[in-house]
Motif scaffolding. Structure first.
Motif, PDB file in Angstrom:
ATOM      1  N   PHE A  93      67.262  52.971   4.791  1.00 46.86           N
ATOM      2  CA  PHE A  93      67.755  51.624   5.086  1.00 46.86           C
ATOM      3  C   PHE A  93      66.605  50.681   5.367  1.00 46.86           C
ATOM      4  N   ASP A  98      65.340  47.924   7.999  1.00 45.56           N
ATOM      5  CA  ASP A  98      65.617  47.454   9.358  1.00 45.56           C
ATOM      6  C   ASP A  98      65.407  45.943   9.445  1.00 45.56           C
ATOM      7  N   GLN A 130      63.196  44.154  10.567  1.00 49.64           N
ATOM      8  CA  GLN A 130      61.857  43.608  10.305  1.00 49.64           C
ATOM      9  C   GLN A 130      61.463  43.755   8.841  1.00 49.64           C
ATOM     10  N   ARG A 154      61.389  46.677   7.204  1.00 51.74           N
ATOM     11  CA  ARG A 154      60.751  47.961   6.928  1.00 51.74           C
ATOM     12  C   ARG A 154      61.759  48.886   6.247  1.00 51.74           C
ATOM     13  N   LEU A 155      61.317  49.550   5.201  1.00 53.15           N
ATOM     14  CA  LEU A 155      62.171  50.514   4.520  1.00 53.15           C
ATOM     15  C   LEU A 155      61.992  51.862   5.219  1.00 53.15           C
ATOM     16  N   VAL A 156      63.072  52.335   5.816  1.00 54.59           N
ATOM     17  CA  VAL A 156      62.981  53.470   6.724  1.00 54.59           C
ATOM     18  C   VAL A 156      63.890  54.609   6.255  1.00 54.59           C
ATOM     19  N   ARG A 157      63.430  55.825   6.456  1.00 54.62           N
ATOM     20  CA  ARG A 157      64.233  56.994   6.140  1.00 54.62           C
ATOM     21  C   ARG A 157      64.573  57.735   7.434  1.00 54.62           C
ATOM     22  N   GLY A 170      66.919  61.283   8.901  1.00 55.16           N
ATOM     23  CA  GLY A 170      67.696  62.445   8.492  1.00 55.16           C
ATOM     24  C   GLY A 170      67.092  63.092   7.279  1.00 55.16           C
ATOM     25  N   LEU A 180      69.263  58.807  13.840  1.00 54.87           N
ATOM     26  CA  LEU A 180      69.551  57.392  13.631  1.00 54.87           C
ATOM     27  C   LEU A 180      70.621  57.160  12.581  1.00 54.87           C
ATOM     28  N   ARG A 217      73.334  58.610  12.048  1.00 55.12           N
ATOM     29  CA  ARG A 217      74.690  58.583  12.587  1.00 55.12           C
ATOM     30  C   ARG A 217      74.926  57.284  13.346  1.00 55.12           C
ATOM     31  N   GLY A 218      73.879  56.771  13.983  1.00 53.48           N
ATOM     32  CA  GLY A 218      74.003  55.494  14.683  1.00 53.48           C
ATOM     33  C   GLY A 218      74.323  54.352  13.731  1.00 53.48           C
ATOM     34  N   SER A 266      74.733  46.049  11.125  1.00 56.40           N
ATOM     35  CA  SER A 266      74.002  45.251  12.112  1.00 56.40           C
ATOM     36  C   SER A 266      72.849  46.023  12.757  1.00 56.40           C
ATOM     37  N   LEU A 267      72.578  47.250  12.309  1.00 55.14           N
ATOM     38  CA  LEU A 267      71.373  47.950  12.764  1.00 55.14           C
ATOM     39  C   LEU A 267      70.378  48.101  11.626  1.00 55.14           C
ATOM     40  N   CYS A 283      66.293  47.882  16.508  1.00 55.03           N
ATOM     41  CA  CYS A 283      66.444  47.956  15.056  1.00 55.03           C
ATOM     42  C   CYS A 283      66.324  46.587  14.402  1.00 55.03           C
TER      43      CYS A 283
END
Lengths: 501, 392
Positions: free
Chosen positions: B147, B149, B151, B153-156, B158, B170, B172-173, B180-181, B379
């Motif tokens: 996803f 975030d 800012q 940033r492309l984040v992985r 799991g 994260l 699951r969050g 919105s996260l 986030c």
């Protein structure tokens, strides 16, 4: 590696340590009076290491709160005195997640061990964090229920620790890990605030914080209550054991069972080295001279189990099983499992020391990974025995070495790190169930980018800006892809009475 | 930057506005980074099938709409691994067809709501079908996410394996966070074999309290019951799933203990549960739809409160843990207040694309709200990602 952890010199002088202890005693007079605050070196020695004995460090103090309010007062006092807190369940963890810090306090939840509420209508149990995993099942077994996650240390490990580590066990493919069996938590945050998350309803408002806190290894809050989902004990459980001429064939059988539309409760593979060691150790009737054994357990309604067992048997034969053994009674099933559960202790007889790894890989990569492990084993000149939770892809290679031989330990560590990097390279992860702790924190950059880790640490910072809770765990001190380790020396390990598998 | 000409369910003004349509995750990250600098609020969608869920709020002057529908496609599918990786914009229908061909499915029974539903929206909204009480929800079948975030940033987070304790969960969050996260770009789903067959039993009509008791008892049975529902005009309905051979003895066992009136013909069985899942009857009527998630044993008390407020059209799913209700058009129902009394949480469904639906989501008590905001701040420090949609 951080030398303070292995060698264990205190980071503060004796004088300073005594003055911190005095301040703690003053800040927590009730606990001190009732013997719930341990401050003498003799008492603290017990808390010098968790299940990962290679790392040792005694804390400056141990608090044994009996209520959520007492946990809160400890957290507030430690916050004011800037004394870091390491939460502690039973100390059975295998990644050093409960390793004390030199100037820190161990917060043991052992005295919070009551089962608070059983609600069969909503199939859940609310417990304090010090209740053992198995005690949950014992509390509800009479009514025909059980708690599904079953880590090998379940007789001793606590629910609080299970939640903190998101513990698994041998039935994760079908029943999930702790996070899939948890409905609610009560926590004390680093600022002392008490919060309640979740409950008997299946969903809650706001973000899924319950999921975020589960498996956070004590970095985000102290668990003071947990509401667990219980399941109906299956009407029937049956197991089968199949022997194969190669580990590849056993892996193929696993794929074929899953491909046939069956999700077994458990599937385990053992390689030749493990099988022979187990037979030498307990003689449980495993066939000798075979390359691999596959154990399959099916559970559910009797009629469904009967239908599935037939289909599984067909899959195993088609995949080239050379021998098949059925276990239809509880006794026969336990006998089949006894060998698998004895695999770790059996290694203690084959080799003076072993080092247990815990990566997870996509199931289809099994033969490629085992092939590469064999190559690495030859390169490093150390034997590796493999036991594998084949259903969920969780691999436990055991690197055999002799700690008394100069250079062997370092070689084992290097080999172990190579194996974990291999797991990540084929699409797997660093840890399936033992946690990152201190053991694997420096390997995190092998799996995550700087951005990935930055965001995780920023989340940690919003919940615990001063890093009061379990500092030094999970996240690397330096962002280099370094090596990690777990050892058993001379057959000596903490909790020798626990099965490990 | 490419603007898409039109997409289903968008209002005329939205189509007229420039809608950003990133072609890949890194382009999306670039857009978000720019928006973070300019403090532009971003609203995201893919199939826009669930525009009426969550709070919408009034349009903000700097709002920029981003469509994620181009982040579409099967990244990898290995049936033997029970794992599927897809782009967020991949249509749910395409995924379900693909899995069905291999005898697999998403066991949480994704709710389509409208036929443009995508994988990303399914995860962002987090709606699960009748099997929820037994098999788990969306959160239990997501193994990892990629996803962007707040800012940019492309984040992985799991991975693609079931057993994974590496780092915070994260992913699951983000499930059910209404974007919105973080803006989900890629999802790894855990799959499950599709049961060979399903059968539906209808029980004899009973009064509410008896039905409640029977449903709780049924949920505790050892049989593979994957649907337990109730509707006032129909009584209790049950679904069993499994093998052709394995099901009959289970049905016989149930019929010995409860009063089974009839079994639905096979051909109607699947339809029955998908209509229930999609809340079709209530959504096709005029009025305001509410959703209540609550402890399974409390639904009768909640229904009494609804009836006292002249809301008589409702049904119960998840063995009692989910109630959908329809408030007549002239009726103003305070569903959140009723929910609170029964340990429930309520969602209010918007009635039109112009309905801001400020009461779409429940408000949180202050302590919990602060905790949620901390996660959101980490986030999305600028608060630019779908603000307000999740009710926070």
């Amino acid at each position: 590696m951080d030398s303070t952890e292995r060698a264990g010199p205190h980071s503060m002088g004796r004088h300073q340590r005594e003055s911190t202890r005095k301040a703690l005693r003053k800040a927590l007079p009730d606990l001190a009076r009732s013997g719930q605050l341990l401050l003498s070196d003799e008492e603290l020695a017990v808390y010098e290491c968790d299940g990962l004995a290679a790392y040792r460090q005694a804390p400056i103090a141990v608090a044994l709160p009996a209520t959520t309010q007492q946990v809160q007062s400890v957290v507030i006092a430690c916050g004011q005195l800037a004394v870091p807190i390491v939460p502690w369940g039973a100390g059975t963890g295998l990644s050093g997640g409960a390793l004390a810090v030199a100037d820190g306090l161990v917060l043991s939840l052992a005295r919070m061990n009551r089962i608070l509420h059983i609600d069969y209508d909503h199939r859940c149990v609310t417990v304090e964090p010090g209740v053992t995993n198995l005690a949950v099942t014992h509390a509800v077994a009479g009514e025909g229920y059980y708690y599904a996650p079953d880590p090998s240390s379940q007789i001793a490990c606590t629910v609080g620790g299970n939640v903190a580590e998101n513990s698994g066990g041998v039935h994760c493919l079908k029943y999930g890990t702790t996070t899939n069996n948890l409905l609610g938590l009560q926590l004390v945050l680093s600022d002392g605030e008490i919060v309640e998350l979740g409950g008997p309803a299946l969903e809650r408002s706001g973000f899924d914080l319950l999921a975020l806190f589960t498996g956070s290894e004590g970095l985000l809050g102290i668990i003071t209550q947990a509401t667990l989902r219980i399941l109906r004990t299956p009407e029937s459980s049956q197991a089968m054991m199949a022997a194969f001429d190669s580990v590849e064939a056993a892996g193929g059988a696993v794929a074929s069972v899953i491909g046939s539309g069956i999700v077994p409760a458990g599937m385990e593979i053992m390689d030749r080295l493990s099988i022979e060691a187990v037979e030498d150790f307990i003689g449980c009737g495993y066939p000798r001279g075979v390359a691999a054994l596959l154990l399959v357990e099916i559970d559910g309604p009797s009629s469904e189990v009967a239908a599935q067992i037939e289909a599984v048997e067909q899959c195993l034969r088609d995949a080239g099983a050379t021998q098949l053994t059925h276990a239809t009674t509880t006794e026969a099933r336990q006998k089949l499992w006894a060998g698998r559960k004895a695999a770790f202790p059996a290694m203690g007889r084959v080799s003076p020391d072993y080092y247990c790894m815990d990566g997870t890989i996509p199931r289809g990569q099994l033969s490629a990974v085992l092939g590469r492990i064999e190559e690495l084993s030859q390169i490093f000149g150390l034997q590796v025995a493999n036991v594998f939770h084949a259903g969920d892809g969780n691999l436990h290679p055991l690197v055999l070495y002799d700690g008394n031989k100069s250079g062997d330990l370092e070689k084992a560590e290097e080999l172990g790190a190579e194996i974990l990097k291999l797991c990540v390279a084929v699409g797997g992860v660093l840890s399936g169930e033992h946690g990152i702790g201190v053991e694997k924190r420096d390997l995190m950059p092998c799996m995550f980018t700087d951005d990935d880790l930055d965001l995780q640490e920023e989340i940690r910072d919003t919940f615990d800006p001063d890093h009061l809770l379990n500092p030094g765990k999970v996240y690397p001190q330096l962002r280099l892809c370094a090596e990690g380790r777990t050892h058993v020396h001379g057959g000596q390990r903490p909790f020798p009475e626990l099965d490990r598998f | 930057m490419e603007a898409s000409a039109r997409s289903p369910n968008w209002t005329a003004s939205e189509v007229a506005n420039q809608i950003l349509r990133p072609q890949d995750a890194s382009q999306l990250a670039g857009f978000v980074k720019e928006a973070a600098q300019k403090q532009t609020v971003l609203t995201t969608r893919a199939g826009n099938s669930k525009w009426d869920l969550g709070c919408r709020g009034s349009k903000q002057p700097t709002e920029q709409v981003i469509s994620l529908d181009a982040l579409s496609g099967i990244v990898s599918y290995e049936p033997g691994e029970l794992v599927l990786v897809v782009g967020a914009g991949t249509p749910l229908r395409q995924i379900e067809q693909l899995l069905s061909d291999e005898g697999q499915h998403l066991a949480f029974e994704p709710v389509h709501w409208r036929d443009t539903a995508t994988a990303g929206g399914t995860v962002a909204v987090g709606l699960a079908g009748p099997r929820r009480f037994r098999a788990g929800g969306v959160r239990d079948f997501v193994l990892g996410l990629q996803f962007v975030d707040g800012q940019g940033r492309l984040v992985r987070t799991g991975g693609r394996v079931v057993k994974n304790v590496t780092g915070f969960d994260l992913w699951r969050g983000l499930t059910g966070s209404f974007g919105s996260l973080g803006l989900i770009t890629e999802i790894c789903f855990k799959l499950w074999p599709r049961p060979q067959t399903q059968r539906t039993l209808l029980l004899a009509r009973q009064d509410l309290e008896t039905a409640r008791r029977v449903m709780l008892e049924l949920a505790q049975r050892p049989e593979d019951l994957t649907g337990i529902a109730f509707a006032p005009h129909r009584g209790v309905s049950l679904r069993l799933e499994g093998s052709d051979r394995g099901l009959q003895p289970q049905i016989d066992a149930i019929a010995r203990d409860v009063d089974v009136e009839e079994e639905l013909p096979q051909i109607e069985s699947a339809n029955f549960w998908s209509q229930l899942r999609e809340v079709e009857a209530l959504r096709q009527s005029s009025g305001r739809v509410w959703r209540f998630v609550l402890p399974a044993g409390h639904w009768v008390a909640l229904v009494h409160d609804l009836q006292a407020a002249q809301v008589d059209d409702y049904f119960v799913d998840w063995g009692g843990g989910l109630v959908w209700a329809l408030a007549p058009p002239e009726q103003t129902l305070d569903g959140h207040r009723i929910a609170e009394r029964h340990g429930a949480i309520a969602w209010r469904v918007a009635t039109s694309p112009d309905d801001p639906n400020e009461l779409g989501m429940p408000s949180l008590e202050p302590g919990l709200k602060r905790l949620n905001q901390r996660l959101r701040t980490a986030c999305d420090p600028g608060g630019i990602l779908n603000p307000g949609r999740s009710g926070l």
